[in-house]
Design a protein around this motif. Structure first.
Motif, PDB file in Angstrom:
ATOM      1  N   TRP A 211      -9.106 -54.269 -40.678  1.00 29.00           N
ATOM      2  CA  TRP A 211      -9.755 -54.566 -39.385  1.00 29.00           C
ATOM      3  C   TRP A 211      -8.728 -55.058 -38.360  1.00 29.00           C
ATOM      4  O   TRP A 211      -8.676 -54.573 -37.228  1.00 29.00           O
ATOM      5  CB  TRP A 211     -10.831 -55.621 -39.622  1.00 29.00           C
ATOM      6  CG  TRP A 211     -11.501 -56.151 -38.390  1.00 29.00           C
ATOM      7  CD1 TRP A 211     -11.113 -57.221 -37.621  1.00 29.00           C
ATOM      8  CD2 TRP A 211     -12.685 -55.640 -37.760  1.00 29.00           C
ATOM      9  NE1 TRP A 211     -11.975 -57.415 -36.584  1.00 29.00           N
ATOM     10  CE2 TRP A 211     -12.954 -56.466 -36.638  1.00 29.00           C
ATOM     11  CE3 TRP A 211     -13.551 -54.592 -38.050  1.00 29.00           C
ATOM     12  CZ2 TRP A 211     -14.048 -56.255 -35.807  1.00 29.00           C
ATOM     13  CZ3 TRP A 211     -14.644 -54.382 -37.218  1.00 29.00           C
ATOM     14  CH2 TRP A 211     -14.884 -55.204 -36.112  1.00 29.00           C
ATOM     15  N   LEU A 212      -7.892 -56.004 -38.769  1.00 26.18           N
ATOM     16  CA  LEU A 212      -6.893 -56.552 -37.857  1.00 26.18           C
ATOM     17  C   LEU A 212      -5.886 -55.493 -37.443  1.00 26.18           C
ATOM     18  O   LEU A 212      -5.526 -55.391 -36.248  1.00 26.18           O
ATOM     19  CB  LEU A 212      -6.175 -57.733 -38.516  1.00 26.18           C
ATOM     20  CG  LEU A 212      -6.987 -59.010 -38.703  1.00 26.18           C
ATOM     21  CD1 LEU A 212      -6.240 -60.005 -39.585  1.00 26.18           C
ATOM     22  CD2 LEU A 212      -7.324 -59.649 -37.352  1.00 26.18           C
ATOM     23  N   ARG A 213      -5.425 -54.690 -38.382  1.00 23.12           N
ATOM     24  CA  ARG A 213      -4.417 -53.674 -38.079  1.00 23.12           C
ATOM     25  C   ARG A 213      -4.955 -52.645 -37.087  1.00 23.12           C
ATOM     26  O   ARG A 213      -4.233 -52.180 -36.208  1.00 23.12           O
ATOM     27  CB  ARG A 213      -3.944 -53.005 -39.370  1.00 23.12           C
ATOM     28  CG  ARG A 213      -2.993 -53.876 -40.179  1.00 23.12           C
ATOM     29  CD  ARG A 213      -2.901 -53.430 -41.626  1.00 23.12           C
ATOM     30  NE  ARG A 213      -2.337 -52.114 -41.795  1.00 23.12           N
ATOM     31  CZ  ARG A 213      -1.033 -51.836 -41.863  1.00 23.12           C
ATOM     32  NH1 ARG A 213      -0.143 -52.811 -41.725  1.00 23.12           N
ATOM     33  NH2 ARG A 213      -0.608 -50.604 -42.062  1.00 23.12           N
ATOM     34  N   GLN A 214      -6.231 -52.305 -37.242  1.00 19.12           N
ATOM     35  CA  GLN A 214      -6.817 -51.352 -36.298  1.00 19.12           C
ATOM     36  C   GLN A 214      -6.979 -51.961 -34.901  1.00 19.12           C
ATOM     37  O   GLN A 214      -7.100 -51.226 -33.918  1.00 19.12           O
ATOM     38  CB  GLN A 214      -8.165 -50.864 -36.821  1.00 19.12           C
ATOM     39  CG  GLN A 214      -8.042 -49.958 -38.032  1.00 19.12           C
ATOM     40  CD  GLN A 214      -9.363 -49.334 -38.434  1.00 19.12           C
ATOM     41  OE1 GLN A 214     -10.317 -49.324 -37.663  1.00 19.12           O
ATOM     42  NE2 GLN A 214      -9.429 -48.800 -39.649  1.00 19.12           N
ATOM     43  N   HIS A 215      -6.956 -53.272 -34.836  1.00 18.82           N
ATOM     44  CA  HIS A 215      -7.033 -53.963 -33.540  1.00 18.82           C
ATOM     45  C   HIS A 215      -5.646 -54.420 -33.060  1.00 18.82           C
ATOM     46  O   HIS A 215      -5.527 -55.286 -32.196  1.00 18.82           O
ATOM     47  CB  HIS A 215      -7.975 -55.167 -33.631  1.00 18.82           C
ATOM     48  CG  HIS A 215      -9.431 -54.786 -33.687  1.00 18.82           C
ATOM     49  ND1 HIS A 215     -10.035 -54.357 -34.840  1.00 18.82           N
ATOM     50  CD2 HIS A 215     -10.386 -54.753 -32.721  1.00 18.82           C
ATOM     51  CE1 HIS A 215     -11.315 -54.082 -34.592  1.00 18.82           C
ATOM     52  NE2 HIS A 215     -11.548 -54.306 -33.318  1.00 18.82           N
ATOM     53  N   GLY A 216      -4.610 -53.829 -33.643  1.00 21.02           N
ATOM     54  CA  GLY A 216      -3.249 -54.098 -33.186  1.00 21.02           C
ATOM     55  C   GLY A 216      -2.658 -55.403 -33.687  1.00 21.02           C
ATOM     56  O   GLY A 216      -1.649 -55.870 -33.136  1.00 21.02           O
ATOM     57  N   LYS A 217      -3.253 -56.007 -34.702  1.00 24.34           N
ATOM     58  CA  LYS A 217      -2.768 -57.281 -35.236  1.00 24.34           C
ATOM     59  C   LYS A 217      -2.427 -57.132 -36.722  1.00 24.34           C
ATOM     60  O   LYS A 217      -2.643 -56.081 -37.326  1.00 24.34           O
ATOM     61  CB  LYS A 217      -3.831 -58.367 -35.061  1.00 24.34           C
ATOM     62  CG  LYS A 217      -4.271 -58.605 -33.622  1.00 24.34           C
ATOM     63  CD  LYS A 217      -3.165 -59.204 -32.775  1.00 24.34           C
ATOM     64  CE  LYS A 217      -3.612 -59.498 -31.353  1.00 24.34           C
ATOM     65  NZ  LYS A 217      -4.572 -60.613 -31.273  1.00 24.34           N
ATOM     66  N   GLU A 218      -1.877 -58.187 -37.292  1.00 24.74           N
ATOM     67  CA  GLU A 218      -1.631 -58.266 -38.735  1.00 24.74           C
ATOM     68  C   GLU A 218      -2.159 -59.608 -39.211  1.00 24.74           C
ATOM     69  O   GLU A 218      -2.320 -60.546 -38.417  1.00 24.74           O
ATOM     70  CB  GLU A 218      -0.139 -58.167 -39.057  1.00 24.74           C
ATOM     71  CG  GLU A 218       0.501 -56.829 -38.784  1.00 24.74           C
ATOM     72  CD  GLU A 218       0.258 -55.812 -39.887  1.00 24.74           C
ATOM     73  OE1 GLU A 218      -0.231 -56.203 -40.970  1.00 24.74           O
ATOM     74  OE2 GLU A 218       0.559 -54.625 -39.660  1.00 24.74           O
TER      75      GLU A 218
END
Length: 436
Positions: A211-218
């Motif tokens: 979820w985070l990676r798809q929102h540009g985060k890690e």
């Protein structure tokens, strides 16, 4: 004395590597790996796992000793919780086993404190590893672990559940999160009372990473957390939306499922149609449910498989203690474990799918139906993988437990998503600061 096999022999390189490593571990002074033994040697091998892993790991140690009788392998094992307590004590005392089964939650912690040898020049061959499968062992200090096998985030589905509901299995290369929610709600609506389209992913660390990676985060940055309270609150709210849509069980049923053995989970009992797993867990679910399960990609924000931001995870890693008295022998053992057909024939897929593609072919006749589904899934997503995940920093190894605690508070309405997100981040940051 028989000469050690040329396949393994990198003595001068390993000696130089070991001598150069300074150990800075709480409770012990600076030290370095010992020089490689040229005569008979005894090394320790430790791991966590179940009875099946215990049996085949001892068989692996015996097979290695048959190849090189000059090396004796002493084996020790433990369950997950006891393993890390014991290893921390051994490292602090300077007597850790030579070869350590390591997890990516802790590799930066042990590697960053000088407890592990850097392995890039150890002579462990990764030339036949599938792209992306060496990265999980890389830290700022170098290559601290070698993948024992590879797995990936996946959604496991029960086709019989879909068929009974009269719902088609989706195209997982194009579906979005909205599609997923609508599908799960439809499954619930068309299934018997008390059954649901999907399990909740709320406490699942792999799911929040996707979820985070798809929102540009890690989940993590090099020195701390890679997300903020708004990101985390959005994750909590998505799970509440699944419940609100009738797509997933309520708080009581969801909490009851947390921490259960696989064969007792709602998915294994046929009470939900989809679940969020590491791909290697397919074997256990198939065994519990009689087979026939499928693996799907995670949804993406825009319905593009390449934007799902999946990755290859090391099911676990092999590391070498910085205080190993014979780092050459330890490297030989790891090379045997990850690169030889003899080892692959014993281990098959118990530690995930071999990263070495040649070994996959060597065990083709031993693959179960579940293994074949697993291999096909990993092959299907290979060209779509995102960047490697950032490994947890020192002090963040308990992230899954902290996530579970705050997730339960949100599910039971004891706190709001915003409140839980702020409190959880404060706790995680305090843990990281205290361990730094």
């Amino acid at each position: 004395m028989p000469e050690r096999h040329n396949f393994f022999r990198r003595a001068s390189v390993v000696i130089a590597m070991a001598t150069a490593v300074a150990v800075a571990v709480s409770g012990c002074g600076a030290s370095s790996g010992g020089e490689s033994a040229e005569g008979p040697s005894t090394i320790g091998l430790t791991w966590w796992g179940n009875a099946v892993r215990d049996e085949n790991t001892r068989a692996l140690a015996d097979a290695f000793t048959e190849l090189d009788p000059d090396i004796t392998v002493e084996t020790t094992n433990s369950d997950w919780g006891g393993y890390w307590d014991k290893l921390a004590t051994q490292v602090a005392a300077g007597n850790a086993p030579d070869v350590i089964q390591m997890d990516d939650k802790y590799i930066r912690e042990y590697g960053g404190r000088g407890a592990l040898l850097e392995l890039s020049d150890a002579g462990i061959d990764t030339s036949m590893f599938v792209p992306g499968s060496v990265d999980p062992g890389e830290t700022a200090e170098g290559l601290m672990g070698i993948s024992a096998g590879i797995i990936a985030p996946a959604i496991v589905i029960n086709p019989a559940f879909f068929e009974a509901a009269g719902v088609a299995i989706p195209d997982d290369s194009t579906w979005t999160w909205d599609d997923f929610t609508a599908l799960a709600a439809e499954l619930t609506e068309k299934s018997p009372e008390g059954t649901f389209g999907t399990a909740l992913p709320i406490i699942n660390e792999l799911s929040i990473n996707v979820w985070l990676r798809q929102h540009g985060k890690e989940a993590f940055s090099e020195d701390g957390l890679g997300f903020d309270a708004d990101d985390l609150a959005g994750w909590f709210e998505f799970n509440l939306d699944l419940q609100e849509a009738g797509a997933a069980p309520g708080a009581d049923k969801a909490a009851e499922d947390m921490g259960k053995p696989i064969d007792q989970t709602a998915f294994a009992l046929g009470q939900v149609g989809m679940n969020w797993i590491w791909s290697n867990q397919l074997n256990a679910y198939d065994a519990a449910m009689g087979g026939g399960l499928q693996l799907l990609r995670y949804p993406s924000l825009d319905g593009t498989a390449a934007d799902a931001q999946l990755w290859y995870k090391a099911s676990m890693l092999w590391s070498i203690s910085a205080r190993s008295k014979d780092p050459q022998a330890a490297a030989e053992l790891i090379n045997f474990l990850v690169n030889t057909p003899d080892a692959a024939q014993i281990q098959t897929t118990e530690r995930g799918i071999p990263a070495n593609t040649d070994l996959r072919e060597s065990i083709q006749d031993k693959l179960t139906d579940s293994d074949e589904v697993h291999v096909a899934y990993l092959d299907a997503i290979e060209s779509e993988l995102g960047a490697p995940v950032v490994l947890p920093p020192v002090g963040a190894g308990n992230f899954p437990l902290v996530l579970q605690r705050y997730s339960e508070d949100v599910l039971f309405g004891r706190t709001t998503p915003d409140q839980a997100a702020t409190a959880m981040i404060d706790e995680l940051e305090a843990n990281i600061a205290a361990a730094g």
